[in-house]
Design a protein around this motif. Structure first.
Motif, PDB file in Angstrom:
ATOM      1  N   SER A 122       0.157   7.775  11.131  1.00 35.62           N
ATOM      2  CA  SER A 122      -0.962   8.477  11.766  1.00 35.62           C
ATOM      3  C   SER A 122      -2.118   8.501  10.777  1.00 35.62           C
ATOM      4  N   ASP A 123      -3.122   9.327  11.086  1.00 39.93           N
ATOM      5  CA  ASP A 123      -4.261   9.440  10.174  1.00 39.93           C
ATOM      6  C   ASP A 123      -3.892  10.158   8.879  1.00 39.93           C
ATOM      7  N   THR A 124      -2.793  10.884   8.901  1.00 38.31           N
ATOM      8  CA  THR A 124      -2.443  11.688   7.728  1.00 38.31           C
ATOM      9  C   THR A 124      -1.106  11.282   7.088  1.00 38.31           C
ATOM     10  N   ARG A 125      -0.389  10.377   7.737  1.00 31.84           N
ATOM     11  CA  ARG A 125       0.899   9.934   7.198  1.00 31.84           C
ATOM     12  C   ARG A 125       1.037   8.433   7.413  1.00 31.84           C
ATOM     13  N   TRP A 126       1.632   7.743   6.469  1.00 35.44           N
ATOM     14  CA  TRP A 126       1.846   6.297   6.608  1.00 35.44           C
ATOM     15  C   TRP A 126       3.335   6.010   6.438  1.00 35.44           C
ATOM     16  N   ASN A 135       2.014  10.723   0.856  1.00 36.60           N
ATOM     17  CA  ASN A 135       1.359  11.492   1.916  1.00 36.60           C
ATOM     18  C   ASN A 135       0.893  12.880   1.469  1.00 36.60           C
ATOM     19  N   ALA A 136       0.705  13.063   0.171  1.00 35.02           N
ATOM     20  CA  ALA A 136       0.316  14.386  -0.339  1.00 35.02           C
ATOM     21  C   ALA A 136      -1.170  14.478  -0.680  1.00 35.02           C
ATOM     22  N   GLY A 137      -1.943  13.453  -0.311  1.00 41.21           N
ATOM     23  CA  GLY A 137      -3.381  13.564  -0.466  1.00 41.21           C
ATOM     24  C   GLY A 137      -4.022  12.672  -1.517  1.00 41.21           C
ATOM     25  N   ASP A 138      -3.221  11.991  -2.342  1.00 41.95           N
ATOM     26  CA  ASP A 138      -3.793  11.171  -3.415  1.00 41.95           C
ATOM     27  C   ASP A 138      -4.263   9.802  -2.938  1.00 41.95           C
ATOM     28  N   TYR A 139      -3.819   9.393  -1.756  1.00 38.51           N
ATOM     29  CA  TYR A 139      -4.122   8.043  -1.271  1.00 38.51           C
ATOM     30  C   TYR A 139      -4.935   8.094   0.026  1.00 38.51           C
ATOM     31  N   VAL A 140      -5.854   7.147   0.156  1.00 41.37           N
ATOM     32  CA  VAL A 140      -6.597   6.951   1.395  1.00 41.37           C
ATOM     33  C   VAL A 140      -5.673   6.242   2.400  1.00 41.37           C
ATOM     34  N   ILE A 141      -5.623   6.739   3.622  1.00 43.25           N
ATOM     35  CA  ILE A 141      -4.823   6.116   4.682  1.00 43.25           C
ATOM     36  C   ILE A 141      -5.765   5.444   5.666  1.00 43.25           C
ATOM     37  N   PRO A 142      -5.547   4.186   6.087  1.00 40.56           N
ATOM     38  CA  PRO A 142      -4.373   3.346   5.828  1.00 40.56           C
ATOM     39  C   PRO A 142      -4.517   2.376   4.657  1.00 40.56           C
ATOM     40  N   ALA A 143      -5.638   2.398   3.927  1.00 41.81           N
ATOM     41  CA  ALA A 143      -5.795   1.415   2.842  1.00 41.81           C
ATOM     42  C   ALA A 143      -4.776   1.649   1.737  1.00 41.81           C
ATOM     43  N   MET A 144      -4.295   2.877   1.631  1.00 42.35           N
ATOM     44  CA  MET A 144      -3.284   3.245   0.626  1.00 42.35           C
ATOM     45  C   MET A 144      -3.758   2.941  -0.792  1.00 42.35           C
ATOM     46  N   GLU A 145      -5.020   3.292  -1.028  1.00 41.03           N
ATOM     47  CA  GLU A 145      -5.574   3.186  -2.372  1.00 41.03           C
ATOM     48  C   GLU A 145      -5.800   4.592  -2.914  1.00 41.03           C
ATOM     49  N   LEU A 146      -5.714   4.733  -4.234  1.00 39.35           N
ATOM     50  CA  LEU A 146      -5.909   6.039  -4.864  1.00 39.35           C
ATOM     51  C   LEU A 146      -7.304   6.561  -4.580  1.00 39.35           C
ATOM     52  N   ARG A 147      -7.401   7.827  -4.222  1.00 43.32           N
ATOM     53  CA  ARG A 147      -8.692   8.459  -4.017  1.00 43.32           C
ATOM     54  C   ARG A 147      -9.381   8.705  -5.362  1.00 43.32           C
TER      55      ARG A 147
END
Lengths: 261, 261
Positions: free
Chosen positions: B129-133, B231-243
């Protein structure tokens, strides 16, 4: 020139094997001699075990470096391993084609490395002294040849980017490109990596194939990854750590072993 | 507690297996239930192939994620794989004991991962989803359990140091510790690594064994490696790159995925 391709996908109709065949076709069109070893097709034995060393007395412990070194020196390695070694020596370039499974190669390909890379063949080569620590990392039995990975990946490219969650692809491949290929002497070309492999449509396949053909046309011209040679002065012997004069002391990790860093 | 050990050395009398047995003895002395899977002793099949998916029609392409997902869901995975999965679910901790061959695990252990880690079991778990991958990297079917590597290495420790020629051990192990263990949910303990394994004498073995016993006594108390949860907020979803807010933008590579960095 002479090119050896080793592929490791269980389905003859997989994307990995289709891309392998695109590479083969282009290389042959350019006049090269290409040999394919499809590890699944030849039913490659993956496990290093006592059967690999028939000369090892049953009472003796199996120490793999010693056993493989003795078998290599006495010509008693198994026929499949001896043939694979001959083909590596005959080839001017090696291409490993595989799907990325759990961030590394499939077991069958790891088993090809584990078994073919005998002591005395791929490691344990050359003299150790104050100025040399064996022939490895840029020197060795396979020096002067080129090697390249052709990797299909299920995930997205961004997940394998510099800050992607899986870790950067070039770092995930470092144990293979540096540790498996550069170690026995290969010049390692940049990898050819295909992402979202399971979602590729015909247009994507055509575009990817053309990129691959272009890489194949230049396989003997392309600039290799500039990994640092072990015995060229960048490392302290025998600690084998980077010299401060070669690489600033704050630089650590895989990237420090590339001369461009 | 319940502990599963998977070991992968072809010689029953190897250092790897001797250290495995030291660990087992201590864990049992502390009242734990320990199960050992010696992959060589059980003649583990290393290669993922069509035989793993008996329900797959011969006319259908073998796409490993799809085939393993269907076999997992329908209960048609092979018996050896189903048993291994049950044991992982029953265990509170997993220890993988192996010699480092070519900077990774032996093929037989890679084949255990490749086959046991089916889609739906170790990956392809959870909602996107927008908040979980999906449930991965700190979540997943094996969350709440601990895992640890016990690794024997032929080379010198300095060669695997921060500036050592082989690359840092923690980076070489990242594809396993982060990619294989943290991915399906394990909390990963620091590895137990033994260098110059082929040169170890009796005194060295005793000292090493005592270090290992101490690690085993604390296996459920030790602080895991602080890999970042997906899924704890450190990664951009869905690119899954560090914020950028989580990790300064100049930090890249494996180390950026540990919260301590």
């Amino acid at each position: 020139m002479n090119i050896q391709i080793v592929s490791a996908h269980p389905d003859p109709n997989s994307l990995t094997n289709a891309l392998r065949d695109v590479a083969v076709e282009q290389l042959r069109a350019d006049g090269h001699i290409v040999r394919i070893t499809d590890l699944y097709a030849v039913n490659w034995k993956s496990e290093v075990d006592r059967e690999d060393f028939s000369a090892l007395p049953p009472s003796q412990r199996l120490r793999v470096p010693a056993a493989s070194g003795e078998a290599f020196a006495s010509g008693t390695l198994t026929e499949d391993v001896k043939l694979a070694q001959e083909r590596l020596l005959e080839a001017d370039a090696l291409i490993l084609a595989f799907p990325l499974w759990w961030f590394s190669m499939p077991a069958i390909l790891k088993g090809w490395i584990d078994r073919v890379y005998a002591y005395g063949f791929a490691y344990g080569v050359g003299e150790h002294s104050d100025t040399r620590w064996g022939d490895r990392y840029g020197e060795g039995r396979l020096a002067g040849k080129r090697a390249m990975l052709l990797v299909t990946v299920g995930g997205w490219a961004s997940h394998y980017g510099p800050r992607g969650i899986n870790g950067p692809m070039e770092d995930l491949l470092f144990p293979i490109q540096h540790g498996v290929l550069f170690y026995p002497g290969y010049d390692v070309l940049p990898p050819f990596v295909v992402y979202r492999a399971d979602r590729m449509d015909e247009t994507g396949f055509e575009v990817t194939s053309e990129d691959l053909r272009e890489r194949m046309r230049n396989v003997f011209n392309e600039t290799p990854i500039p990994f640092r040679q072990q015995n060229a002065g960048d490392y302290v012997i025998p600690a084998m750590e980077l010299r401060p004069e070669a690489v600033p002391v704050h630089l650590t990790g895989f990237a420090a072993h590339r001369a461009s860093e």
